[in-house]
Design an enzyme around this catalytic site. Structure first.
Site, PDB file in Angstrom:
ATOM      1  N   LYS A  82      19.994  44.697  13.289  1.00 54.96           N
ATOM      2  CA  LYS A  82      18.851  44.329  12.457  1.00 54.96           C
ATOM      3  C   LYS A  82      17.785  43.596  13.257  1.00 54.96           C
ATOM      4  CE  LYS A  82      16.435  43.089   8.799  1.00 54.96           C
ATOM      5  NZ  LYS A  82      15.624  43.989   7.970  1.00 54.96           N
ATOM      6  N   LYS A 120       9.824  34.740  10.716  1.00 51.67           N
ATOM      7  CA  LYS A 120      11.202  34.275  10.830  1.00 51.67           C
ATOM      8  C   LYS A 120      12.068  35.288  11.565  1.00 51.67           C
ATOM      9  CE  LYS A 120      14.179  35.064   7.791  1.00 51.67           C
ATOM     10  NZ  LYS A 120      15.308  36.013   7.530  1.00 51.67           N
TER      11      LYS A 120
END
Length: 333
Positions: free
Chosen positions: A194, A269
């Site tokens: 990811k 983030k």
């Protein structure tokens, strides 16, 4: 899904895959936000019972409207469930939800399957695996790709990392929400995939933005240039889905004053976690570092809730961007 190869089962029609018998019947879902709410809707449609919890009353109400049994605490959601799924914004939320005094680990039992679909740092994912194993619990890191559109359509890509038996159970559970289920390997490999994938995405967003603005300044019609780039070497998922010029791609935030599909704050983030992983492993990531720096600039300007493709504003001659009207943004009125 071809269990032997780990490849997505593209040959089976989605409506048939969703009818496959599921082992799990009651699912505790922690985090009913923009991703969690539509994902739980697909589980309910597949015949599952979902007990959910979220501190945001609006999010909880929206989930309840499509059948989630909203409860008041993590303990109430987890007790008696077959599986627990978390969908949370940041690593610190994941650690608190799993490890807090009234958290998942405090109430989970050995027969439960634990999945975290959040995007976290590698260390937090390893912590979840280690803490679960120490308690005799099965945990799978299960991050997702596809955004809110994929969550609503049930076409998300799930990247699963963990012990083989737990991964197989997770693959069956997430099927109603998925277009692709990919077994990435052992503990932490899902989150590794990811982070690397999102790094590529954010660099593609930056490259797409530069190319789009250059084409426009050179006098090209935006749709004509998109037609060229989308079938040429400049193509990418970002270009086909999030083109930062209004009136070209229906799914782009540029058509809606850059209201978030994937917010600046979350993109910053995720990109920061990927760059930090690069620093830990000694990998040089100059393009990724620049992408994070541009997102940081938008955060500093109070635009964390806008869409990440707003970075295209940095490519225009005067800093204005067609499709973006700050006066229409309540944060700037």
């Amino acid at each position: 899904m071809d269990v032997g190869t780990g490849r997505a089962d593209h040959g089976t029609p989605p409506h048939l895959r969703r009818r496959r018998e599921q082992n799990m019947t009651t699912i505790a879902w922690i985090g009913l936000g923009h991703m969690g709410a539509p994902m739980t809707a697909h589980l309910i449609a597949a015949g599952h019972t979902v007990r959910g919890v979220d501190p945001n009353p609006d999010a909880a109400a929206a989930a309840a409207a499509h059948g989630v049994e909203v409860v008041a605490s993590i303990a109430e959601a987890v007790t008696g469930a077959d599986a627990v799924v978390t969908s949370l914004p940041k690593p610190e939320h994941v650690r608190a939800v799993f490890g807090g005094p009234d958290g998942v680990f405090a109430h989970a039992t050995a027969d439960m399957l634990l999945l975290d679909t959040s995007t976290v740092d590698v260390e937090t994912s390893r912590w979840c695996h280690d803490e679960a194993a120490a308690r005799g619990l099965a945990f799978v890191d299960s991050p997702i790709s596809g955004g809110t559109a994929g969550a609503e359509a049930g076409t998300l890509t799930f990247m699963l990392g963990g012990q083989p038996d737990a991964v197989e159970r997770a693959a069956a559970l997430v099927d109603p929400m998925a277009g692709n289920v990919i077994r990435c390997g052992g503990d932490g490999t899902g989150i590794a995939a990811k982070l690397a994938n999102n790094l590529i995405l954010l660099i593609n967003v930056m490259a797409m933005s530069e190319g789009a603005q250059l084409a426009e300044q050179l006098g090209l019609d935006p749709k004509v240039f998109w037609d060229v780039a989308s079938v040429s070497s400049g193509s990418s998922w970002a270009l086909k889905t999030w083109y930062p010029v209004p009136g070209v791609v229906d799914t782009a935030a540029s058509n809606r004053n850059f209201d978030a599909t994937f917010s600046v704050g979350l993109a910053h983030k995720d990109g920061g976690l990927a760059v930090a992983a690069g620093e830990t492993t000694g990998i040089h990531l100059p393009a990724g570092t620049l992408a994070v720096a541009q997102l940081q600039q938008l955060v500093d300007e109070g635009l964390a809730d806008k869409d990440c493709t707003l970075v295209a504003r940095f490519n225009t001659p005067d800093g204005t961007l067609r499709g973006y009207e700050p006066a229409l943004d309540t944060a700037h009125v």
